[in-house]
Design a protein around this motif. Structure first.
Motif, PDB file in Angstrom:
ATOM      1  N   PHE A   1       0.828  -1.206   0.000  1.00 37.34           N
ATOM      2  CA  PHE A   1       0.000   0.000   0.000  1.00 37.34           C
ATOM      3  C   PHE A   1       0.862   1.255   0.000  1.00 37.34           C
ATOM      4  O   PHE A   1       0.544   2.237  -0.693  1.00 37.34           O
ATOM      5  CB  PHE A   1      -0.914   0.014   1.222  1.00 37.34           C
ATOM      6  CG  PHE A   1      -1.712   1.286   1.357  1.00 37.34           C
ATOM      7  CD1 PHE A   1      -2.788   1.550   0.516  1.00 37.34           C
ATOM      8  CD2 PHE A   1      -1.373   2.248   2.314  1.00 37.34           C
ATOM      9  CE1 PHE A   1      -3.508   2.732   0.621  1.00 37.34           C
ATOM     10  CE2 PHE A   1      -2.085   3.423   2.429  1.00 37.34           C
ATOM     11  CZ  PHE A   1      -3.161   3.664   1.574  1.00 37.34           C
ATOM     12  N   VAL A   2       1.952   1.243   0.752  1.00 35.13           N
ATOM     13  CA  VAL A   2       2.848   2.398   0.803  1.00 35.13           C
ATOM     14  C   VAL A   2       3.474   2.658  -0.565  1.00 35.13           C
ATOM     15  O   VAL A   2       3.634   3.815  -0.976  1.00 35.13           O
ATOM     16  CB  VAL A   2       3.936   2.179   1.880  1.00 35.13           C
ATOM     17  CG1 VAL A   2       5.128   3.103   1.642  1.00 35.13           C
ATOM     18  CG2 VAL A   2       3.361   2.431   3.262  1.00 35.13           C
ATOM     19  N   GLU A   3       3.842   1.604  -1.283  1.00 34.85           N
ATOM     20  CA  GLU A   3       4.378   1.791  -2.633  1.00 34.85           C
ATOM     21  C   GLU A   3       3.341   2.426  -3.543  1.00 34.85           C
ATOM     22  O   GLU A   3       3.666   3.274  -4.380  1.00 34.85           O
ATOM     23  CB  GLU A   3       4.850   0.452  -3.209  1.00 34.85           C
ATOM     24  CG  GLU A   3       6.143  -0.053  -2.611  1.00 34.85           C
ATOM     25  CD  GLU A   3       7.303   0.892  -2.817  1.00 34.85           C
ATOM     26  OE1 GLU A   3       7.490   1.383  -3.953  1.00 34.85           O
ATOM     27  OE2 GLU A   3       8.037   1.156  -1.844  1.00 34.85           O
ATOM     28  N   PHE A   4       2.082   2.022  -3.374  1.00 30.92           N
ATOM     29  CA  PHE A   4       1.001   2.618  -4.170  1.00 30.92           C
ATOM     30  C   PHE A   4       0.832   4.097  -3.852  1.00 30.92           C
ATOM     31  O   PHE A   4       0.859   4.947  -4.756  1.00 30.92           O
ATOM     32  CB  PHE A   4      -0.309   1.872  -3.895  1.00 30.92           C
ATOM     33  CG  PHE A   4      -1.542   2.622  -4.329  1.00 30.92           C
ATOM     34  CD1 PHE A   4      -1.899   2.686  -5.669  1.00 30.92           C
ATOM     35  CD2 PHE A   4      -2.323   3.291  -3.399  1.00 30.92           C
ATOM     36  CE1 PHE A   4      -3.032   3.391  -6.075  1.00 30.92           C
ATOM     37  CE2 PHE A   4      -3.460   3.997  -3.792  1.00 30.92           C
ATOM     38  CZ  PHE A   4      -3.810   4.049  -5.134  1.00 30.92           C
ATOM     39  N   ILE A   5       0.672   4.428  -2.580  1.00 31.94           N
ATOM     40  CA  ILE A   5       0.359   5.809  -2.201  1.00 31.94           C
ATOM     41  C   ILE A   5       1.556   6.730  -2.431  1.00 31.94           C
ATOM     42  O   ILE A   5       1.393   7.889  -2.846  1.00 31.94           O
ATOM     43  CB  ILE A   5      -0.114   5.886  -0.726  1.00 31.94           C
ATOM     44  CG1 ILE A   5      -0.787   7.235  -0.455  1.00 31.94           C
ATOM     45  CG2 ILE A   5       1.015   5.644   0.244  1.00 31.94           C
ATOM     46  CD1 ILE A   5      -2.087   7.431  -1.163  1.00 31.94           C
TER      47      ILE A   5
ATOM     48  N   LEU B   1       9.390  11.496   0.476  1.00 31.66           N
ATOM     49  CA  LEU B   1       8.687  10.222   0.540  1.00 31.66           C
ATOM     50  C   LEU B   1       9.580   9.109   1.095  1.00 31.66           C
ATOM     51  O   LEU B   1       9.110   8.241   1.837  1.00 31.66           O
ATOM     52  CB  LEU B   1       8.173   9.849  -0.850  1.00 31.66           C
ATOM     53  CG  LEU B   1       7.053  10.747  -1.382  1.00 31.66           C
ATOM     54  CD1 LEU B   1       6.823  10.512  -2.867  1.00 31.66           C
ATOM     55  CD2 LEU B   1       5.767  10.514  -0.594  1.00 31.66           C
ATOM     56  N   VAL B   2      10.858   9.124   0.752  1.00 25.59           N
ATOM     57  CA  VAL B   2      11.796   8.139   1.309  1.00 25.59           C
ATOM     58  C   VAL B   2      11.916   8.322   2.816  1.00 25.59           C
ATOM     59  O   VAL B   2      11.938   7.356   3.580  1.00 25.59           O
ATOM     60  CB  VAL B   2      13.180   8.261   0.635  1.00 25.59           C
ATOM     61  CG1 VAL B   2      14.215   7.439   1.387  1.00 25.59           C
ATOM     62  CG2 VAL B   2      13.103   7.813  -0.817  1.00 25.59           C
TER      63      VAL B   2
ATOM     64  N   ILE C   1       9.010   1.526   6.036  1.00 27.82           N
ATOM     65  CA  ILE C   1       7.867   0.615   5.895  1.00 27.82           C
ATOM     66  C   ILE C   1       8.055  -0.311   4.702  1.00 27.82           C
ATOM     67  O   ILE C   1       7.940  -1.536   4.833  1.00 27.82           O
ATOM     68  CB  ILE C   1       6.559   1.417   5.739  1.00 27.82           C
ATOM     69  CG1 ILE C   1       6.333   2.307   6.961  1.00 27.82           C
ATOM     70  CG2 ILE C   1       5.375   0.455   5.537  1.00 27.82           C
ATOM     71  CD1 ILE C   1       5.123   3.224   6.827  1.00 27.82           C
ATOM     72  N   SER C   2       8.333   0.257   3.536  1.00 31.73           N
ATOM     73  CA  SER C   2       8.445  -0.561   2.331  1.00 31.73           C
ATOM     74  C   SER C   2       9.812  -0.492   1.664  1.00 31.73           C
ATOM     75  O   SER C   2      10.096  -1.271   0.749  1.00 31.73           O
ATOM     76  CB  SER C   2       7.390  -0.116   1.310  1.00 31.73           C
ATOM     77  OG  SER C   2       7.709   1.171   0.805  1.00 31.73           O
TER      78      SER C   2
ATOM     79  N   GLN D   1       3.056   0.230  -7.882  1.00 39.00           N
ATOM     80  CA  GLN D   1       3.663   1.455  -8.415  1.00 39.00           C
ATOM     81  C   GLN D   1       2.982   1.899  -9.708  1.00 39.00           C
ATOM     82  O   GLN D   1       2.729   3.097  -9.902  1.00 39.00           O
ATOM     83  CB  GLN D   1       5.160   1.209  -8.648  1.00 39.00           C
ATOM     84  CG  GLN D   1       5.959   1.047  -7.373  1.00 39.00           C
ATOM     85  CD  GLN D   1       7.252   0.281  -7.588  1.00 39.00           C
ATOM     86  OE1 GLN D   1       7.555  -0.165  -8.697  1.00 39.00           O
ATOM     87  NE2 GLN D   1       8.019   0.105  -6.524  1.00 39.00           N
ATOM     88  N   LEU D   2       2.679   0.953 -10.575  1.00 41.49           N
ATOM     89  CA  LEU D   2       2.023   1.305 -11.837  1.00 41.49           C
ATOM     90  C   LEU D   2       0.615   1.836 -11.591  1.00 41.49           C
ATOM     91  O   LEU D   2       0.212   2.847 -12.190  1.00 41.49           O
ATOM     92  CB  LEU D   2       1.972   0.083 -12.760  1.00 41.49           C
ATOM     93  CG  LEU D   2       3.318  -0.444 -13.266  1.00 41.49           C
ATOM     94  CD1 LEU D   2       3.109  -1.686 -14.127  1.00 41.49           C
ATOM     95  CD2 LEU D   2       4.063   0.623 -14.051  1.00 41.49           C
TER      96      LEU D   2
END
Length: 237
Positions: free
Chosen positions: A15-19, A56-57, A63-64, A94-95
């Motif tokens: 979810f973190v990669e998505f957001i 963001l990092v 977390i991810s 990510q996409l």
């Protein structure tokens, strides 16, 4: 493989990669739109991308890992740092996040400003082959920076990984970003860093376990051993 996937920590990471990718694309593309009052410069756009990724990092890295880039995720897999399923779920997240970020930006910007949402294209008579080489080099330096700045084997104070990665992204965006080149460049950096310059001393079974998502480090095994020991001590005879 199910051991890693069927955990709350894994779901949170995906979810973190998505957001984070959604936010990154929204900010990055938003900085490159042709606003009538003030057209952005290459420097402004590059700083927007770099500062966004650095922020963001810093916010989600614990977390991810805050890959926020399929090329980086694939490179971590090539370097035997993450499992196949984590790679797959991260890239999909990510996409989807990138599409969602671009879609939100499209919906909240005026028609005369949004244009094509700053889609990348070759300029100044650059050939596809030349662009490929440039992108390989640019993403190589980014991936190498990520691997080195987040390597827990480094001794002493290594500074701020978030700042280093943010600056690296800014440098890359001063020239350009595409698809094939970034993946090749990141994978080359992974091979060089994780197998030649700073290799991990691991046997084949451990490497396969990482790919499957079933690998447990000695520290994790010892922690579980202590937990089992405490559980046995608390269990009444």
């Amino acid at each position: 493989m199910k051991k890693e996937v069927l955990t709350l920590a894994f779901a949170r990471s995906v979810f973190v990669e998505f957001i984070s990718t959604l936010i990154f694309v929204f900010i990055g593309l938003g900085s490159a739109l042709k606003w009538p009052s003030a057209l952005p410069s290459i420097l402004q756009i590059s700083l927007a991308f770099g500062l966004a990724i650095g922020t963001l990092v810093q916010a989600f890295g614990h977390i991810s890992g805050a890959h926020i880039n399929p090329a980086v995720t694939i490179a971590f897999f090539v370097g035997n740092q993450i499992s196949f399923l984590r790679t797959l779920f991260y890239v999909i997240a990510q996409l989807v996040g990138a599409i969602a970020g671009a879609g939100i930006l499209y919906g909240v910007t005026p028609v005369n400003t949004r244009g094509n949402l700053a889609i990348n294209a070759l300029n100044n008579n650059t050939t596809p082959g030349q662009a490929l080489v440039v992108e390989i080099i640019l993403t190589f330096q980014l991936a190498a920076c990520i691997f080195a700045s987040t390597d827990n084997r480094r001794n002493g104070n290594v500074g701020s990984p978030a700042l280093s990665i943010g600056l690296s992204v800014a440098v890359g965006h001063l020239v350009g970003v595409f698809w094939v080149g970034p993946i090749l460049g990141a994978c080359l950096a992974a091979v060089l860093y994780f197998y030649i310059l700073v290799p991990y001393c691991m046997n084949m079974s451990d490497r396969v376990a990482i790919i499957k998502g079933t690998y447990e480090s000695e520290e994790e095994w010892e922690e579980q051993k202590e937990e089992r020991k405490k559980s046995m001590e608390l269990t009444p005879p």
